[in-house]
Design a protein around this motif. Structure first.
Motif, mmCIF file in Angstrom:
data_model
loop_
_atom_site.group_PDB
_atom_site.id
_atom_site.type_symbol
_atom_site.label_atom_id
_atom_site.label_comp_id
_atom_site.label_asym_id
_atom_site.label_seq_id
_atom_site.Cartn_x
_atom_site.Cartn_y
_atom_site.Cartn_z
ATOM 1 N N VAL A 126 0.844 -1.200 0.000
ATOM 2 C CA VAL A 126 0.000 0.000 0.000
ATOM 3 C C VAL A 126 0.876 1.245 0.000
ATOM 4 O O VAL A 126 0.627 2.210 -0.718
ATOM 5 N N LYS A 127 1.957 1.192 0.807
ATOM 6 C CA LYS A 127 2.846 2.339 0.908
ATOM 7 C C LYS A 127 3.593 2.525 -0.411
ATOM 8 O O LYS A 127 3.747 3.635 -0.909
ATOM 9 N N ASP A 128 3.980 1.384 -0.948
ATOM 10 C CA ASP A 128 4.790 1.383 -2.154
ATOM 11 C C ASP A 128 4.056 2.057 -3.312
ATOM 12 O O ASP A 128 4.607 2.837 -4.055
ATOM 13 N N ASP A 129 2.810 1.737 -3.448
ATOM 14 C CA ASP A 129 2.040 2.300 -4.556
ATOM 15 C C ASP A 129 0.585 2.327 -4.119
ATOM 16 O O ASP A 129 -0.076 1.305 -4.051
ATOM 17 N N ASP A 130 0.146 3.509 -3.820
ATOM 18 C CA ASP A 130 -1.190 3.607 -3.245
ATOM 19 C C ASP A 130 -2.267 3.188 -4.227
ATOM 20 O O ASP A 130 -3.384 2.853 -3.846
ATOM 21 N N SER A 131 -1.930 3.214 -5.521
ATOM 22 C CA SER A 131 -2.947 2.837 -6.506
ATOM 23 C C SER A 131 -3.110 1.320 -6.571
ATOM 24 O O SER A 131 -4.116 0.819 -7.053
ATOM 25 N N VAL A 132 -2.096 0.607 -6.112
ATOM 26 C CA VAL A 132 -2.184 -0.848 -6.151
ATOM 27 C C VAL A 132 -3.009 -1.311 -4.961
ATOM 28 O O VAL A 132 -2.549 -1.360 -3.845
ATOM 29 N N ARG A 133 -4.263 -1.652 -5.215
ATOM 30 C CA ARG A 133 -5.122 -2.006 -4.103
ATOM 31 C C ARG A 133 -5.917 -3.245 -4.440
ATOM 32 O O ARG A 133 -6.339 -3.424 -5.582
ATOM 33 N N GLY A 134 -6.111 -4.055 -3.448
ATOM 34 C CA GLY A 134 -6.974 -5.210 -3.634
ATOM 35 C C GLY A 134 -6.270 -6.322 -4.384
ATOM 36 O O GLY A 134 -5.485 -6.077 -5.287
ATOM 37 N N ARG A 135 -6.556 -7.519 -3.975
ATOM 38 C CA ARG A 135 -5.938 -8.643 -4.657
ATOM 39 C C ARG A 135 -6.890 -9.242 -5.684
ATOM 40 O O ARG A 135 -6.560 -10.193 -6.349
ATOM 41 N N GLY A 136 -8.056 -8.674 -5.773
ATOM 42 C CA GLY A 136 -9.003 -9.210 -6.731
ATOM 43 C C GLY A 136 -8.842 -8.581 -8.104
ATOM 44 O O GLY A 136 -9.747 -8.626 -8.923
#
Lengths: 240, 515
Positions: A126-136
């Motif tokens: 989440v910290k690394d890339d806030d746009s990367v969210r959710g594993r689905g």
């Protein structure tokens, strides 16, 4: 949502079993987290309202609103990342959990230290890339389709190409960070749990296996070697 | 096929059939009545003898004069070398008519021949015989209103015999006239004296109808003029119309039947398809309650069954979830408690917890038979097997893969993964290692898992696939469900599984799945 505090991230543990709540709280606190507990979904909402959280560890089978519906509801809002910890440990259950928006899925009983490691990995992501969210998430690139919830890779012919756990995590690390050189250390970090004794060479082996599965005549190489540095995923995938 | 019109949709099948029969009968009757009422009456196949004689006389005159033969509706004139042979029997009055025609033509008596292809009805004979008798032999005038003029010569027995009546009525009449004796047998020999030429006149009253006649007379050059009645063109047209009408009625009835049959069959086919879907997945669409009454009743029954199945599946899913929850929650507590203990105790407890968890997982995996959760997709089974092997190898187990790189088949990915994982687990646990191979042979995939253990005795190879059968109960864990799950996955894919000895020793499990 509160931004993750670098020193002591706040985790909210939601479980209807008091002993598990207490045990998990102790484990997280010992590992340097700030840990709060909630006994059901309504309690969780109250606690989130009061003090927020950087991460939620969510049980699925609870009295009142069940975990899946709570997870779906939270995913619709801008919510903290969620790790589902459920007694249903079947692949199909895991897929369902990830599809409704959980960031990770562990089945009970699990190694408590692995749970902490996964929690750290989720927070780092989440910290690394806030746009990367959710594993689905679903990524499309070069005719392939990667469904992260199902851990499925569909090739351009629509044929399902199964990935091993290592291959999947590696590919996910690549598609989440395209066109960026990733060192072996970074890949180890992203793709292998801390309890795996993996070496640099293991990364190379996984990469070469992954390349074989992604190799299609006529298509260029998707994963390129950058001499002396690491690997780069050559195309930018589309999400969704 | 578009859906049936609403008016007859819900009727029972019996009513549909009754409607069909009624409609077909109606069509047939309407057409038949139409044929009878609408078509012109069939042209008669007979002609009055006077018309026949007039026509023949014209033709004879033309033939004698060497002019072209006239055309006639009655039949065709032809000139032949010999008199036509009589095809049918010669009715007894034939000779009288021959004599009559000869008189009209002015030809010798034996220069004329009349024959019939089919004998006229008896009543015609009767009427004519009576008149001929009166005319020829001069009966009492009161009895013969159309009596000829002049007194006739004595009755020539020859003529009488030639008239030899066939039916009792004719005989009765003749006897009443006293012209013939019942005692006189018709077979009596002819008297020696030649008969005087009878004086023939066409009957003033009464008409004789000729049917299927052949009239002929010898021409002066010795050849014969023949007039044969033909079936008229009208007659043929009438026949064609009748055949077309009846055939049309048949075609309409047939089309009606086909439409009805299709209308009856379509809902049955839809019903079968829907029932099939219900059998595969109880959560699918219910069977539509449409069509004939019987089908709606059946559909309701199937839907009720589907409801029960659905609640059964739901109950079982719920029960399994409860079992999982109730067993795994204490296991999780145990692991958390163990965290506080010293490392040796903690690890021992963790192992136990994992073992129990594995048992729980295998029970749930076996009991959960839920195809809808694992849809059939096109998948690369080689990659799938490799991924399982890689996962085991990544966990440090001695597992190797060889064989194909890419084999595409249709299957259930989760089930197949579980199947391969169970085989690899078994091989590693009881055979020390696993060598996995994927090959293609004759339209099917072969998955082979070999180990280097003691193998499985031949007499146990059949029942290791039964649930809860364990060959090594002393070995720590396992519920005896691994191979049972393997077999159920193989069966769900229409494949086969067998165990034998690996060439170098150890057990070898071979699975064949259709591509």
């Amino acid at each position: 949502m509160t931004s993750p505090s670098p020193d002591r991230p706040r985790v909210l543990i939601v479980d209807d079993d008091p002993a598990i709540r207490q045990g998990l709280q102790q484990v997280f606190v010992r590992s340097g987290f700030e840990a709060e507990t909630a006994s059901d979904a309504a309690d969780m909402d109250r606690k989130l309202e009061q003090s927020g959280a950087d991460l939620i560890v969510l049980d699925l089978m609870m009295p009142g609103e069940d975990g899946l519906s709570a997870c779906r509801r939270l995913a619709a809002q801008g919510r903290p990342p969620i790790i589902v910890l459920s007694a249903l440990g079947d692949d199909a259950d895991r897929i369902v959990g990830l599809e409704v928006g959980a960031d990770d899925y562990l089945s009970k009983p699990c190694n408590p230290r692995e749970l902490v490691a996964r929690a750290r990995a989720v927070l780092r992501r989440v910290k690394d890339d806030d746009s990367v969210r959710g594993r689905g998430d679903v990524y499309r690139f070069a005719g392939f389709k990667l469904d992260c919830a199902r851990r499925e890779l569909l090739d351009p012919d629509g044929v399902l190409v199964a990935l091993s756990g290592g291959e999947f995590r590696l590919l996910r690390a690549f598609v989440e960070r395209p066109e960026r050189v990733l060192t072996r250390d970074q890949l180890l970090d992203f793709a292998f749990s801390s309890d795996t004794d993996a070496f640099d060479r293991a990364v190379d082996v996984q990469v070469s296996r992954l390349r074989r599965k992604l190799d299609r005549p006529g298509a260029g190489e998707l994963i390129r070697t950058v001499r002396g540095e690491g690997y780069v995923f050559a195309v930018r995938p589309k999400r969704g | 096929m578009k859906p049936p019109r609403p008016f007859a949709q819900g009727l029972p099948i019996a009513a549909h059939v009754a409607l069909l029969i009624a409609a077909a009968l109606l069509v047939t009757y309407v057409v038949n009545v139409g044929v009878i009422m609408g078509l012109p009456p069939r042209p008669p196949g007979v002609a009055p003898h006077r018309v026949v004689f007039d026509t023949f006389e014209r033709g004879f005159a033309a033939a004698k004069a060497g002019k072209p033969l006239p055309r006639s509706d009655l039949g065709d004139f032809r000139i032949e070398d010999s008199p036509p042979r009589a095809a049918g029997p010669r009715p007894p009055f034939t000779r009288d008519f021959e004599a009559l025609l000869a008189a009209r033509l002015g030809a010798p008596r034996d220069g004329v021949a009349i024959s019939f292809e089919r004998p006229p009805a008896d009543v015609v004979i009767y009427r004519e015989v009576r008149q001929l008798s009166v005319r020829t032999h001069g009966g009492p005038p009161g009895l013969a209103p159309g009596a000829p003029h002049g007194s006739p010569p004595p009755p020539p027995p020859d003529t009488l015999r030639s008239l030899a009546p066939q039916s009792p009525e004719v005989r009765a009449v003749l006897e009443a006239l006293g012209t013939t004796g019942a005692s006189a047998p018709p077979a009596a020999p002819a008297p020696p004296e030649p008969p005087p030429p009878p004086r023939f006149e066409a009957p003033a009253k009464g008409v004789v109808f000729f049917a299927r006649f052949v009239v002929s007379a010898q021409l002066p050059d010795g050849r014969w003029l023949v007039l044969r009645q033909r079936r008229t063109a009208d007659d043929l047209a009438w026949l064609v119309t009748a055949v077309v009408a009846v055939g049309g009625a048949f075609a309409i009835a047939l089309a009606l039947g086909l439409v009805f049959a299709a209308r009856l069959a379509a809902p049955i086919r839809r019903f079968a398809d829907a029932a099939q879907r219900v059998g595969v997945d109880p959560r699918g669409e219910p069977v539509p309650e449409k069509g004939p009454k019987e089908l709606r009743v059946a559909a309701r029954a199937v839907n009720a069954m589907q409801d029960r199945l659905r609640s059964l599946v739901a109950d079982r899913t719920e029960m399994l979830a409860a079992v999982a929850h109730d067993l795994r929650t204490p296991l999780m507590r145990m692991r958390l408690t163990a965290e506080a203990a010293e490392p040796a105790v903690r690890d021992a407890l963790a192992r136990d917890a994992e073992e129990i968890d594995a048992l729980v997982a295998s029970f749930i995996a076996f009991a959960r038979d839920d195809p809808a959760r694992d849809a059939r997709v096109r998948l690369d089974v080689a990659a799938l097997v490799q991924s399982v092997v890689d996962d085991h190898a990544a966990a440090g187990e001695p597992v190797r893969y060889e064989g194909e790189d890419r084999v595409v088949m249709t299957g259930q990915p989760l089930g197949l993964k579980r199947m391969v994982a169970n085989l690899v687990d078994n091989a590693v646990r009881y055979g020390g290692e696993a060598q996995v191979r994927v090959g293609v042979a004759g339209g099917s995939v072969e998955i082979e898992v070999k180990d280097s253990g003691p193998g499985i005795p031949a007499e146990r190879r059949g029942d290791v696939f039964e649930p809860f059968v364990r060959l090594a109960p002393d070995k720590a864990s396992g519920a005896g469900l691994g191979l049972a799950v393997v077999r159920s996955v193989v069966r769900a894919h229409g494949g086969a599984v067998a165990i034998d000895d690996a060439p170098g020793g150890g057990a070898r499990v071979r699975i064949t799945l259709p591509l």
